[in-house]
Design a protein around this motif. Structure first.
Motif, mmCIF file in Angstrom:
data_model
loop_
_atom_site.group_PDB
_atom_site.id
_atom_site.type_symbol
_atom_site.label_atom_id
_atom_site.label_comp_id
_atom_site.label_asym_id
_atom_site.label_seq_id
_atom_site.Cartn_x
_atom_site.Cartn_y
_atom_site.Cartn_z
ATOM 1 N N LEU A 102 74.368 35.034 33.586
ATOM 2 C CA LEU A 102 74.238 35.719 34.868
ATOM 3 C C LEU A 102 73.279 34.967 35.783
ATOM 4 C CD1 LEU A 102 74.806 38.129 36.698
ATOM 5 C CD2 LEU A 102 72.959 39.359 35.532
ATOM 6 N N ALA A 103 72.162 34.512 35.243
ATOM 7 C CA ALA A 103 71.187 33.782 36.049
ATOM 8 C C ALA A 103 71.797 32.520 36.650
ATOM 9 C CB ALA A 103 69.966 33.429 35.198
ATOM 10 N N GLU A 104 72.644 31.857 35.887
ATOM 11 C CA GLU A 104 73.299 30.643 36.381
ATOM 12 C C GLU A 104 74.225 30.963 37.552
ATOM 13 O OE1 GLU A 104 76.164 27.026 34.685
ATOM 14 O OE2 GLU A 104 75.222 28.440 33.298
ATOM 15 N N VAL A 105 74.964 32.063 37.442
ATOM 16 C CA VAL A 105 75.863 32.458 38.534
ATOM 17 C C VAL A 105 75.061 32.823 39.777
ATOM 18 C CG1 VAL A 105 77.545 34.190 39.300
ATOM 19 C CG2 VAL A 105 77.714 33.204 37.003
ATOM 20 N N LEU A 106 73.974 33.570 39.612
ATOM 21 C CA LEU A 106 73.159 33.962 40.755
ATOM 22 C C LEU A 106 72.550 32.740 41.436
ATOM 23 C CD1 LEU A 106 71.249 37.136 39.456
ATOM 24 C CD2 LEU A 106 73.491 36.975 40.543
ATOM 25 N N ALA A 107 72.110 31.786 40.654
ATOM 26 C CA ALA A 107 71.480 30.584 41.216
ATOM 27 C C ALA A 107 72.481 29.650 41.877
ATOM 28 C CB ALA A 107 70.713 29.839 40.124
ATOM 29 N N SER A 108 73.755 29.773 41.511
ATOM 30 C CA SER A 108 74.777 28.862 42.037
ATOM 31 C C SER A 108 75.116 29.125 43.500
ATOM 32 C CB SER A 108 76.059 28.989 41.212
ATOM 33 O OG SER A 108 76.708 30.230 41.464
ATOM 34 N N GLU A 109 74.734 30.305 43.994
ATOM 35 C CA GLU A 109 75.056 30.715 45.365
ATOM 36 C C GLU A 109 76.564 30.702 45.601
ATOM 37 O OE1 GLU A 109 72.821 28.449 48.182
ATOM 38 O OE2 GLU A 109 70.875 29.161 47.427
ATOM 39 N N GLN A 110 77.304 31.055 44.554
ATOM 40 C CA GLN A 110 78.767 31.122 44.633
ATOM 41 C C GLN A 110 79.278 32.531 44.378
ATOM 42 O OE1 GLN A 110 80.818 28.482 45.509
ATOM 43 N NE2 GLN A 110 78.854 27.507 45.971
ATOM 44 N N ALA A 111 78.457 33.530 44.670
ATOM 45 C CA ALA A 111 78.853 34.913 44.409
ATOM 46 C C ALA A 111 78.297 35.823 45.499
ATOM 47 C CB ALA A 111 78.345 35.368 43.045
ATOM 48 N N ASP A 112 79.051 36.878 45.793
ATOM 49 C CA ASP A 112 78.619 37.905 46.735
ATOM 50 C C ASP A 112 78.546 39.273 46.064
ATOM 51 O OD1 ASP A 112 78.608 36.168 49.090
ATOM 52 O OD2 ASP A 112 80.792 36.178 48.889
ATOM 53 N N LEU A 113 79.471 39.527 45.143
ATOM 54 C CA LEU A 113 79.584 40.815 44.463
ATOM 55 C C LEU A 113 79.902 40.550 43.000
ATOM 56 C CD1 LEU A 113 79.919 43.986 44.607
ATOM 57 C CD2 LEU A 113 82.325 43.557 45.159
ATOM 58 N N ILE A 114 79.176 41.214 42.102
ATOM 59 C CA ILE A 114 79.371 40.999 40.669
ATOM 60 C C ILE A 114 79.493 42.349 39.977
ATOM 61 C CG2 ILE A 114 78.433 40.001 38.550
ATOM 62 C CD1 ILE A 114 76.821 38.062 40.274
ATOM 63 N N TYR A 115 80.651 42.581 39.374
ATOM 64 C CA TYR A 115 80.856 43.799 38.585
ATOM 65 C C TYR A 115 80.372 43.542 37.157
ATOM 66 C CZ TYR A 115 84.069 45.886 42.071
ATOM 67 O OH TYR A 115 84.632 46.436 43.190
ATOM 68 N N LEU A 116 79.234 44.144 36.799
ATOM 69 C CA LEU A 116 78.778 44.085 35.414
ATOM 70 C C LEU A 116 79.319 45.262 34.614
ATOM 71 C CD1 LEU A 116 75.043 43.025 35.873
ATOM 72 C CD2 LEU A 116 77.044 41.574 35.481
ATOM 73 N N GLY A 117 79.642 46.342 35.310
ATOM 74 C CA GLY A 117 80.210 47.518 34.666
ATOM 75 C C GLY A 117 81.388 48.047 35.443
ATOM 76 N N HIS A 118 82.461 48.353 34.745
ATOM 77 C CA HIS A 118 83.666 48.898 35.363
ATOM 78 C C HIS A 118 84.455 49.638 34.295
ATOM 79 C CE1 HIS A 118 85.870 45.620 33.384
ATOM 80 N NE2 HIS A 118 84.911 44.806 33.846
ATOM 81 N N CYS A 119 85.431 50.414 34.741
ATOM 82 C CA CYS A 119 86.272 51.159 33.800
ATOM 83 C C CYS A 119 87.530 50.399 33.429
ATOM 84 C CB CYS A 119 86.662 52.510 34.398
ATOM 85 S SG CYS A 119 85.260 53.557 34.815
ATOM 86 N N HIS A 120 88.054 49.636 34.391
ATOM 87 C CA HIS A 120 89.328 48.973 34.165
ATOM 88 C C HIS A 120 89.525 47.893 35.223
ATOM 89 C CE1 HIS A 120 93.479 48.464 32.897
ATOM 90 N NE2 HIS A 120 93.893 48.669 34.122
ATOM 91 N N VAL A 121 90.116 46.787 34.812
ATOM 92 C CA VAL A 121 90.510 45.735 35.744
ATOM 93 C C VAL A 121 92.023 45.755 35.832
ATOM 94 C CG1 VAL A 121 90.475 43.273 36.265
ATOM 95 C CG2 VAL A 121 88.506 44.343 35.149
ATOM 96 N N THR A 122 92.551 45.981 37.029
ATOM 97 C CA THR A 122 93.991 46.017 37.216
ATOM 98 C C THR A 122 94.550 44.615 37.073
ATOM 99 O OG1 THR A 122 93.752 47.863 38.743
ATOM 100 C CG2 THR A 122 95.836 46.689 38.787
ATOM 101 N N GLY A 123 95.540 44.452 36.178
ATOM 102 C CA GLY A 123 96.058 43.110 35.916
ATOM 103 C C GLY A 123 95.052 42.319 35.103
ATOM 104 N N GLU A 124 94.648 42.892 33.963
ATOM 105 C CA GLU A 124 93.562 42.300 33.186
ATOM 106 C C GLU A 124 93.862 40.889 32.692
ATOM 107 O OE1 GLU A 124 91.757 44.674 30.214
ATOM 108 O OE2 GLU A 124 91.655 46.460 31.453
ATOM 109 N N MET A 125 95.138 40.501 32.671
ATOM 110 C CA MET A 125 95.453 39.139 32.248
ATOM 111 C C MET A 125 94.846 38.104 33.188
ATOM 112 S SD MET A 125 97.050 39.397 29.443
ATOM 113 C CE MET A 125 97.644 37.716 29.279
ATOM 114 N N GLU A 126 94.504 38.553 34.423
ATOM 115 C CA GLU A 126 93.909 37.641 35.386
ATOM 116 C C GLU A 126 92.431 37.373 35.084
ATOM 117 O OE1 GLU A 126 94.564 38.804 39.417
ATOM 118 O OE2 GLU A 126 96.452 39.794 38.964
#
Length: 242
Positions: A102-126
């Protein structure tokens, strides 16, 4: 490394009367080495409105208002990351082991929104296992990170959903997680990362969004339901024997 080393603010959305949830989320925060700290871990008073304002339910409206209010407060920090937690959030047992990723992603400045918790991802194969950038729609928003500088883009949309009527083509009065997904649909430049499977689960507890009247009318049923949820939570988190 602990979460507060890389996240500027943590908001826990909690209705004042839900002291049971406050104690439980405090316990799960302690489990990952975090304690209530002024201006870093904030128990944010959730909102219980007097009517549903044409939202799916009274609880859905309060949930939406509470998320937006916390994000409005986070915007004052100007920079860094804000973690929004609903008070039924539970960190997985290996959460701290994931922090270097997570720290690497935050430092990369390549993210705006990060889901760490969710119930379901639609089209989970993606979405492949781990923390990956994905445009897949997500159901649930009980634990997510927002880049604070990005709130100037996100908040006007969410605020618009409160004022637009239900069923509006741009997104009106709907569940909060649905509004986040619609925002991403209308703003494909939003760089979204998704933890798969979730690093933050939901505790089995009585819902304030979809409340059942008979819980409050029959205290014994309410207590039995609480015991059953605790057993179910322990069973879900128990190690699997092969």
């Amino acid at each position: 490394m602990i979460l507060t080393d890389i996240v500027s603010r943590i908001y826990v959305l909690n209705l004042p009367e839900r002291t049971d949830r406050k104690k439980e989320v405090e316990h799960t925060l302690n489990h990952i080495g975090i304690h209530w700290q002024a201006n870093q871990v904030i128990c944010w008073l959730a909102i219980r409105p007097v009517d549903s304002n044409q939202f799916p339910s009274l609880g859905a409206y309060g949930c939406f208002l509470s998320h937006v209010a916390a994000l409005q407060d986070a915007r004052h920090a100007k920079q860094g990351w804000a973690l929004i937690l609903e008070d039924d959030a539970v960190f997985t047992s290996d959460f701290n082991m994931q922090l270097p990723v997570l720290a690497e992603v935050l430092a990369s400045e390549q993210a705006d929104l990060i889901y760490l918790g969710h119930c379901h991802v639609t089209g989970e194969m993606e979405v492949t296992p781990g923390l990956n950038m994905s445009a897949a729609p997500v159901i649930g928003a009980h634990g997510y990170l927002v880049r604070i500088a990005y709130l100037d883009t996100l908040l006007p949309y969410l605020e618009g959903c409160i004022s637009r009527p239900a069923g509006h083509p741009l997104g009106g009065r709907l569940h909060y997680d649905g509004a986040l997904s619609l925002f991403r649909q209308f703003n494909p430049s939003c760089r979204t990362w998704i933890a798969q499977p979730s690093w933050i689960e939901q505790r089995f507890s009585r819902s304030d969004i979809q409340a059942h009247w008979w819980y409050d009318r029959w205290p014994l049923i309410r207590q039995c339901a609480a015991w059953a949820r605790k057993i179910k939570q322990a069973w879900r988190r128990a190690p699997t024997l092969n």
